[in-house]
Design an enzyme around this catalytic site. Structure first.
Site, PDB file in Angstrom:
ATOM      1  CG  ASP A   1     100.001   0.204 -30.734  1.00  0.00           C
ATOM      2  OD1 ASP A   1      98.766   0.197 -31.260  1.00  0.00           O
ATOM      3  OD2 ASP A   1     100.464   1.168 -30.357  1.00  0.00           O
TER       4      ASP A   1
HETATM    5  C1  BGC Z   1      97.688   3.273 -30.855  1.00  0.00           C
HETATM    6  C2  BGC Z   1      97.278   2.815 -29.544  1.00  0.00           C
HETATM    7  C3  BGC Z   1      95.854   2.286 -29.789  1.00  0.00           C
HETATM    8  C4  BGC Z   1      95.689   1.421 -31.156  1.00  0.00           C
HETATM    9  C5  BGC Z   1      94.034   1.154 -31.375  1.00  0.00           C
HETATM   10  C6  BGC Z   1      97.555   2.290 -32.363  1.00  0.00           C
HETATM   11  O1  BGC Z   1      97.781   3.204 -33.211  1.00  0.00           O
HETATM   12  O2  BGC Z   1      99.311   3.469 -30.942  1.00  0.00           O
HETATM   13  O3  BGC Z   1      97.472   3.521 -28.543  1.00  0.00           O
HETATM   14  O4  BGC Z   1      95.375   1.859 -28.775  1.00  0.00           O
HETATM   15  O5  BGC Z   1      96.271   2.139 -32.188  1.00  0.00           O
HETATM   16  O6  BGC Z   1      93.463   2.258 -31.612  1.00  0.00           O
END
Ligand code: BGC
Length: 837
Positions: A240
């Protein structure tokens, strides 16, 4: 441990070949590939014939890379609405549509589906998940995966694993016992891997699974042993965003790609860790091979991307899906709204009638080219009706965005000055528009000063406010109204406080028109992979009628119209990534509005526009209540289609709607000493409701649709040699219009002997075994065959580390929801695989 092989193509030889290809590269080249090149891109490698792979959110549409000014995307209904269709075909079509959008935006990997579980209704990302049930989540999630990948675009299934709440989301430890993990939280990931998912995202949180406690970006047991080795995942594990904090631990844990980049804990540090013998080079080769396989699958290595085959009309799909997923919570048999004469006058009232909430907050946000409002939808459906729109009180806490264009001198909307750390001016410009952000600022910029002369010409009390993050000084006419000297960093993105930033309201009384000078000096937020940025939401509330006056206006409109539609719900201040809710009540005075509108027009149709459960204290009074979710960009059309009966609202609740906050099995997920204890075990959601005997406002699986059904007969259950069960159910559409029914089968376990293992004795009171939908014409009957996969009967044997089938006779209860059970049959399970019974 029983290794379980993944059905489908065996890629072990292909991965071996790619590992060999990786081995030929210098270490530095290999490691370079393992951290993103930018926010959304990986590195390419010319000699390998590898172009960069582009990733993008997910899961309510495909945002794109924000590299194109004014980029827009199709905004789909949010995942809970897709979950509510209980329809694998709709989910598959949605996945294919995501693939089309991905190609249009130059994206190879969509960061979706999100298959975490709606463990608590307050969970901030509840709307991004499909269901509170692992099987429904798995069935819908895998259909989305297949839809995407059938078109040659990768799914990135997220967030692995036990990322089911948002409070302290980057640090908490989810303590989940192994059985609960397998039967509930891992189950949708297992299914996605079995469906051939090409990538998986490692979550922010840590997990203690009684074997290892580690961040999911470094959890060797769950990532390498379980996901890759045992479940046979052959794709890439992507972190993530900004979730990786270690070098050797995460590399050895099984993470394959650190996002975003450049920077982060790998790069040079990982090269050194390999040179120092802390990370075996073979681990690096395996990661590179997995990334190359992902690249090959999406057409970034060796061969171009597969041509798209989906040519459907995406707007039509969005409209149809939102209407199909609409749940009829209450329907008026005596005076159904779809059967009433065309209204000559319509009162459309409620805060969400004026400003529908079409998507939740956070990283899933996409910018649609348009949103069809309820007013536009109703006007298109009934062009001859006189439409009165009344908000009935603002339900938002924060003031609306300042209309800079209307209130500043021409071409002077906003003066922007960039300063360095010594206060020297680096740049000065005047902007005509301001969308709340300045991004990608050079490192030399320390502070940005925004200045505006705002015309206030309505007599009365105005409120001006600059909503921003820490690191600011805000002045109105030279008076400091807010000052916070702390510079903010990536945390304001991770906790989403950047999305609806708070400010200190300044009250300005106006007798005669005048201009006030607003100055915001903002320390640049240094947000790691998200870059350098400043954030300022300029807000302004004009002197306006009070909420009392607005409610009175709405009630008067309701009393005078042929048809009243009241749209209430949540908004971006309530449902978002980054935080959990603290209350299940509708914000503002919406309950009072509904009660008073129902007093004026008892036939008013109440439309609930929310992703996650909200309490509806007036539910029993209202004759017609629809739950329309976050319906996406065609909101107004899909609502009008349902009201007019043009589409069957076939939605069924994918979660339980509480009547009282005190009854909720998991009312919050606030970590205690940093730990979220999953003490509810396998009794998640509706299973806990059944066990406790508490009565919800509407049970899991509930949804009336516009017609009525009888459940006539269930045949004897049969078993396949694999241990799946099948039952055929005859249903009749007893109403006067064609309809669509979702037949649900729930299982109840046989009594287990006292000496049986705990997992045989501590089973849910009742759980979802299978479901299938069928279209049936008015007055007709249909036979629906449902499969209950063997896994639905099994329990995880923690000691033996394998699935176990407790023997005995299982009751199969067939019905319209977990509480509305109409038919009964039974099936004997095969012998217990443990032979302990
Ligand atoms: C979120 C993810 C997301 C990523 C990119 C993170 O903060 O938890 O779900 O895909 O950001 O935007």
């Amino acid at each position: 441990m029983t290794p379980q092989s993944r059905p489908g193509a065996d890629t072990s030889q292909e991965l071996d070949d790619l590992r060999t290809r990786a081995q030929r590269l210098p270490l530095r080249d290999k490691v370079r590939l393992l951290t993103g090149q930018s926010m959304w891109r990986t590195h390419g490698h010319d000699a390998l014939g590898l172009r960069p792979v582009v990733l993008s959110d997910g899961p309510v549409g495909v945002r794109g890379t924000s590299e194109v000014e004014g980029e827009t995307s199709v905004l789909f209904p949010s995942p809970s609405a897709i979950g509510a269709t209980w329809d694998r075909d709709v989910a598959h079509e949605t996945g294919r549509a995501f693939a089309r959008e991905a190609r249009d935006h130059g994206v190879d990997v969509v960061l979706a589906p999100q298959v975490n579980i709606q463990r608590t209704p307050v969970g901030g990302r509840h709307f991004e998940c499909y269901a509170e049930d692992p099987y429904l989540t798995a069935e819908i999630g895998t259909a989305v995966v297949r839809g995407l990948q059938d078109e040659g675009v990768a799914a990135c299934v997220k967030h692995y694993v036990a990322n089911d709440s948002e409070t302290d989301r980057t640090s908490y430890v989810a303590h989940v016992d192994p059985r609960t993990l397998r039967e509930v939280y891992l189950a949708p990931f297992e299914a996605a891997v079995a469906a051939g998912a090409w990538s998986v995202m490692a979550a922010y949180n840590q997990v203690d699974d009684d074997t290892e406690t580690a961040p999911m970006t470094a959890h060797r047991h769950l990532v390498t042993d379980v996901l890759k080795h045992e479940l046979g995942f052959d794709g890439a594990v992507v972190s993530d965003w900004v979730a990786t904090h270690t070098t050797a631990e995460s590399a050895n844990g099984g993470l394959d790609l650190v996002m975003p980049g450049p920077g982060g804990p790998w790069e040079d540090r990982l090269v050194r860790a390999v040179e120092d013998g802390l990370v075996p080079e073979a681990e690096i080769d395996d990661k590179v091979a997995r990334l190359l396989l992902l690249a090959r699958r999406v057409g970034a290595l060796d061969e171009p991307a597969r041509p798209l085959t989906d040519e459907g009309d995406l707007r039509e799909l969005v409209r149809r899906t939102a209407a199909r997923g609409t749940v009829v919570l209450r329907s008026d048999a005596a005076n159904p709204v779809w059967d009433r004469p065309a209204p000559r006058s319509i009162a459309l009232v409620g805060p969400n009638a004026v400003r529908p909430h079409v998507l939740g907050g956070g990283s899933s946000t996409v910018a649609p080219a348009h949103v069809v409002t309820p007013a536009e939808g109703l006007a298109a459906r009934w062009p001859d009706a006189v439409l009165t729109v009344a908000r009935g009180g603002d339900a938002r806490r924060l003031a609306p965005r300042l209309d800079l264009a209307a209130r500043s001198l021409p071409d002077q909307a906003l003066q922007v000055t960039w300063l360095d750390a010594e206060g020297a001016t680096l740049r000065k410009e005047v902007l005509a528009h301001w969308d709340g952000f300045l991004r990608d600022l050079p490192d030399a910029v320390d502070t940005v000063v925004l200045e505006a002369d705002v015309l206030l010409d309505e007599p009365g009390d105005h409120t001006l406010e600059v909503g921003t993050v820490p690191g600011h000084m805000i002045e109105v006419d030279g008076v400091v109204v807010a000052h916070d000297p702390r510079r903010s960093g990536v945390e304001v993105i991770l906790d989403s406080s950047i999305n609806n930033p708070v400010g200190v309201p300044a009250l300005v009384h106006v007798d005669a028109p005048r201009r006030v000078h607003v100055t915001a000096s903002l320390l640049v937020t240094r947000a790691q992979g998200y870059g350098n940025l400043v954030r300022a939401e300029l807000r302004h509330r004009v002197p306006a009628p009070s909420v009392d006056e607005e409610i009175a206006e709405a009630v008067a409109a309701a009393g005078a119209a042929d048809l009243t539609v009241v749209v209430v719900g949540t908004n971006e201040e309530v449902e978002s990534e980054g935080w959990d809710r603290t209350s299940l009540a509708l914000p503002g005075r919406q309950d009072e509005l509904v009660e008073r509108v129902l007093d004026a027009d008892p036939d008013a149709v109440v439309v609930v526009n929310a992703g996650a459960p909200v309490l509806l204290p007036w539910l029993d009074r209202a004759r017609t209540v629809l739950w329309v979710w976050f319906p996406g960009q065609e909101a107004g059309h899909s609502i009008a289609d349902v009201l007019a009966g043009a589409v069957e609202p076939a939605g069924r609740l994918p979660w339980t709607l509480p009547a009282d906050e005190a009854d909720v099995p998991v009312p919050h997920a606030v970590p205690v000493d940093g730990v979220v204890e999953y003490t509810d075990g396998v009794h998640v959601g509706h299973r806990a409701w059944v066990r406790s005997g508490r009565v919800p406002a509407a049970p899991f699986g509930h949804g009336l649709g516009w017609t009525t059904w009888s459940y006539d007969e269930v045949g004897p259950a049969s078993r396949t040699p694999d241990g799946d069960a099948a039952v055929t159910v005859r249903v009749t559409n007893t109403g006067s219009r064609d309809g669509r029914e979702t037949v649900q089968v729930y299982l109840e376990a046989p009594d287990a002997p006292a000496a049986a293992p705990v997992a045989h004795r501590d089973r849910p009171a009742r759980w979802l075994g299978g479901f299938a939908s069928v279209d049936v014409a008015a007055g007709e009957s249909a036979d629906v065959t449902l499969t209950v996969p063997r896994r639905r009967f099994e329990v995880w044997d923690t000691d033996g580390e394998r699935w176990d089938l407790p023997a005995g006779t299982y009751r199969l209860r067939v019905g319209r929801s977990i509480d509305d059970l109409r038919l009964d049959t039974a099936v004997r399970a095969l012998e217990s695989t443990t032979g302990r019974e």
